[in-house]
Design an enzyme around this catalytic site. Sequence first.
Site, PDB file in Angstrom:
ATOM      1  N   CYS A  54      -1.238  -2.981   7.067  1.00 37.20           N
ATOM      2  CA  CYS A  54      -0.399  -3.161   5.882  1.00 37.20           C
ATOM      3  C   CYS A  54       1.085  -3.433   6.158  1.00 37.20           C
ATOM      4  O   CYS A  54       1.654  -4.346   5.541  1.00 37.20           O
ATOM      5  CB  CYS A  54      -0.574  -1.989   4.928  1.00 37.20           C
ATOM      6  SG  CYS A  54      -1.164  -0.468   5.644  1.00 37.20           S
TER       7      CYS A  54
ATOM      8  N   ARG B 130      -7.117   3.435  16.803  1.00 39.61           N
ATOM      9  CA  ARG B 130      -6.780   4.794  16.394  1.00 39.61           C
ATOM     10  C   ARG B 130      -7.291   5.763  17.449  1.00 39.61           C
ATOM     11  O   ARG B 130      -8.411   5.612  17.946  1.00 39.61           O
ATOM     12  CB  ARG B 130      -7.395   5.121  15.019  1.00 39.61           C
ATOM     13  CG  ARG B 130      -6.820   4.265  13.904  1.00 39.61           C
ATOM     14  CD  ARG B 130      -7.400   4.594  12.547  1.00 39.61           C
ATOM     15  NE  ARG B 130      -6.938   3.643  11.547  1.00 39.61           N
ATOM     16  CZ  ARG B 130      -7.373   3.598  10.283  1.00 39.61           C
ATOM     17  NH1 ARG B 130      -8.287   4.477   9.878  1.00 39.61           N
ATOM     18  NH2 ARG B 130      -6.908   2.691   9.449  1.00 39.61           N
TER      19      ARG B 130
ATOM     20  N   GLN C 143     -10.907  -4.753  10.922  1.00 44.79           N
ATOM     21  CA  GLN C 143     -11.113  -4.600   9.489  1.00 44.79           C
ATOM     22  C   GLN C 143     -11.091  -5.960   8.796  1.00 44.79           C
ATOM     23  O   GLN C 143     -10.332  -6.849   9.188  1.00 44.79           O
ATOM     24  CB  GLN C 143     -10.022  -3.731   8.878  1.00 44.79           C
ATOM     25  CG  GLN C 143     -10.036  -2.277   9.320  1.00 44.79           C
ATOM     26  CD  GLN C 143      -8.883  -1.507   8.702  1.00 44.79           C
ATOM     27  OE1 GLN C 143      -7.731  -1.925   8.772  1.00 44.79           O
ATOM     28  NE2 GLN C 143      -9.185  -0.381   8.093  1.00 44.79           N
TER      29      GLN C 143
ATOM     30  N   ASP D  50      -9.459  -6.787   6.336  1.00 43.40           N
ATOM     31  CA  ASP D  50      -8.368  -6.166   5.602  1.00 43.40           C
ATOM     32  C   ASP D  50      -7.679  -7.176   4.694  1.00 43.40           C
ATOM     33  O   ASP D  50      -7.526  -8.347   5.049  1.00 43.40           O
ATOM     34  CB  ASP D  50      -7.352  -5.589   6.592  1.00 43.40           C
ATOM     35  CG  ASP D  50      -6.639  -4.378   6.033  1.00 43.40           C
ATOM     36  OD1 ASP D  50      -6.923  -4.011   4.876  1.00 43.40           O
ATOM     37  OD2 ASP D  50      -5.808  -3.795   6.742  1.00 43.40           O
TER      38      ASP D  50
ATOM     39  N   HIS E  91      -4.459  -7.524   1.406  1.00 43.15           N
ATOM     40  CA  HIS E  91      -3.434  -6.902   0.580  1.00 43.15           C
ATOM     41  C   HIS E  91      -3.042  -7.869  -0.529  1.00 43.15           C
ATOM     42  O   HIS E  91      -2.833  -9.056  -0.280  1.00 43.15           O
ATOM     43  CB  HIS E  91      -2.214  -6.511   1.411  1.00 43.15           C
ATOM     44  CG  HIS E  91      -2.513  -5.427   2.398  1.00 43.15           C
ATOM     45  ND1 HIS E  91      -2.953  -5.694   3.682  1.00 43.15           N
ATOM     46  CD2 HIS E  91      -2.494  -4.071   2.282  1.00 43.15           C
ATOM     47  CE1 HIS E  91      -3.173  -4.548   4.313  1.00 43.15           C
ATOM     48  NE2 HIS E  91      -2.904  -3.557   3.489  1.00 43.15           N
TER      49      HIS E  91
ATOM     50  N   LYS F  52      -7.013   5.775  -4.362  1.00 38.31           N
ATOM     51  CA  LYS F  52      -7.910   4.676  -4.015  1.00 38.31           C
ATOM     52  C   LYS F  52      -9.239   4.823  -4.733  1.00 38.31           C
ATOM     53  O   LYS F  52      -9.653   5.917  -5.113  1.00 38.31           O
ATOM     54  CB  LYS F  52      -8.147   4.632  -2.506  1.00 38.31           C
ATOM     55  CG  LYS F  52      -8.786   5.879  -1.925  1.00 38.31           C
ATOM     56  CD  LYS F  52      -8.949   5.782  -0.411  1.00 38.31           C
ATOM     57  CE  LYS F  52      -9.512   7.069   0.172  1.00 38.31           C
ATOM     58  NZ  LYS F  52      -9.727   6.988   1.635  1.00 38.31           N
TER      59      LYS F  52
ATOM     60  N   HIS G 299      -4.068  -2.352  -1.436  1.00 34.56           N
ATOM     61  CA  HIS G 299      -4.758  -2.404  -0.150  1.00 34.56           C
ATOM     62  C   HIS G 299      -6.249  -2.504  -0.440  1.00 34.56           C
ATOM     63  O   HIS G 299      -6.786  -1.665  -1.174  1.00 34.56           O
ATOM     64  CB  HIS G 299      -4.508  -1.128   0.667  1.00 34.56           C
ATOM     65  CG  HIS G 299      -3.068  -0.765   0.845  1.00 34.56           C
ATOM     66  ND1 HIS G 299      -2.438  -0.825   2.058  1.00 34.56           N
ATOM     67  CD2 HIS G 299      -2.140  -0.313  -0.039  1.00 34.56           C
ATOM     68  CE1 HIS G 299      -1.183  -0.419   1.927  1.00 34.56           C
ATOM     69  NE2 HIS G 299      -0.985  -0.104   0.661  1.00 34.56           N
TER      70      HIS G 299
END
Length: 662
Positions: free
Chosen positions: A356, A385, A403, A405, A407, A487, A533
């Site tokens: 992000c 991570r 991911q 991912d 946004h 979320k 997100h």
Amino acid sequence: MALVLERVHAVLKSPLSQDKECSVITIRLPDGSERTFPAPLTVAEVAASIGSGLARAALAGKVNGRLVDTSAAITEDANVAIVTDRDPEGIEILRHSSAHLLAHAVKELYPDAQVTIGPVIENGFYYDFSYKRPFTPEDLTAIEKRMTEIARRDLPVHRELMPRDEAVAYFRSIGEAYKAEIIASIPLDQDISLYRQDNFIDLCRGPHVPSTGKLKVFKLMRVAGAYWRGDSSNEMLTRIYGTAWAKKEDQDAYLIRLEEAEKRDHRRLGKQLDLFHLQDEAPGMIFWHPKGWALWQEIEQYMRSVYRDNGYQEVRCPQILDRTLWEKSGHWANFHKSMFTTESESRDFAIKPMNCPGHVQIFNQGIKSYRDLPVRYGEFGSCHRNEPSGALHGVMRVRSFTQDDGHIFCTEAQIQSEVADFIQLLRRVYRDFGFMDIQYKLATRPEQRVGSDDIWNKSEAALRFALEQAGVAFETLPGEGAFYGPKIEFHLRDSIGRTWQCGTIQADFSMPERLEASYVAEDNTRQTPVMLHRAILGSLERFIGILIEHYAGALPLWLSPIQTVVMNISEGQAEYTATVVKTLKDQGVRVESDLRNEKINYKIREHSLQKLPFQLIIGDKEAQSQQVAVRSRGGEDLGQMTLETFISRLNVEVAARSGVTE
């Protein structure tokens, strides 16, 4: 029980108005009815006043929404509900009490063992023990037998309170150093809640079943190692896992599901199907083999088309970013322990655990107008991570992952429509992968978070409204939102009934402001956009593991790394076999040939273990007629057909994706 009923009947028959010294309270029940009683009375007595059947079934109570033991006294007007094994809370109490039953049995059989921590987990419980040797599977048989004996004694379970220092001294005096250490960390002004059953006493806030006789259906599952307090520098303890249920048939069904899950374990199938492997030199990181990478690419290219067809612009951000950016975004304060860090030229950097902040940097390049919004970015972002080694699990829980991912930068007024559109998009994607049963959950503000309460109020209200407008039933998960915003979680149900949280969309009013994102509003003022997100699959690695287990390795045609194999019966068909393979490859079919000098039944059996969708067999008859003999994955003989007919069949099935239609 008879004494409880006798007391309740006496209370109900007595004229309350004649007892001038008696305090009368009103109990409101879940059906809306009210009853008056002289105070104090216990939850068990309330249950008995309703009926002897409920009194026998009662495991605990809810007094003004708070779970309490059946022995808990009620001293003022209250809303009261009786908790039985039909309630989710009741099942949790059975499991927590079973953990204490396990510890009690261990202490009777192995008095020198020390008990440490024993929480409830999904479908069961565990308890960690310190002992001179690890417990073995043979020990579990003896422990489970003793648990059954203690349960049959129907021992009353009592709650006691003790001052903290007195409790520390008591547990030290009986050789329970770990319990003493836990209690010593509790503030001095707090009394310690203890539960006693016969001569066994344990630290717990409760509630618990009223007696051990309520514990009838349980089973010890396995042993494992676990460090005290999860710290590898501490002693290695023995962890005993168990499961507990209200009914034997529920436990039997669970054990069958476990057996089926074992057959579908993605780690075993990943090796059998030659998809990937892991090794100690790269803990939590995956070596993708050619077949596994073919599966990965099919998923990535599919998701890339989803981006393209739904207004997303694909971007790519750096893997390593300066610490100052992570501090501004809030990740350094809230996520630092899970981040891999490095240093160069006296500057601190972090390998990105999420994408992000990088996407905000792209948004910040150039001036954005309200006319440009919403702006949708998507990235197949590689993240790292620092997960504990004990938590790693195949491709499901890793340290290096990618991911899908995305946004969305939008105005407040656009949140509802963007979230609603995302829900519909997510449904279509999941359907293509063969998942039709989706559960929706709204996770709200956690204790550790950034942003004001006003911002969180707006964020939570926006997501709640979007779910309501979408017309879907949803569950609220208090305190389980991300540190920067609430979320919506999307949970898939797989073919054996397990649920997996994959997709998510999060409303974030804080990070864009912290990272100075802005757009020019209609009135020419600078405004901060809302940042949504969102992810559909989540971690691609984990999603592939879910797919493998959902399909037991027999992936649908469009996802199969190898869609068909072409096998000759003898050397005389080798040339035609090569021609068939080339034609299929030219048509985009993922195909391999098997020209080995082996019996055809051997080849068929071997490729069946690879779970290929189709097998093409070529003998003299097929070579002469320029056809192929087709076998499906289930072993069905589909007969002879021309190559053109077979390719047409493949195209139809691939176009249908999972085969699930509207």
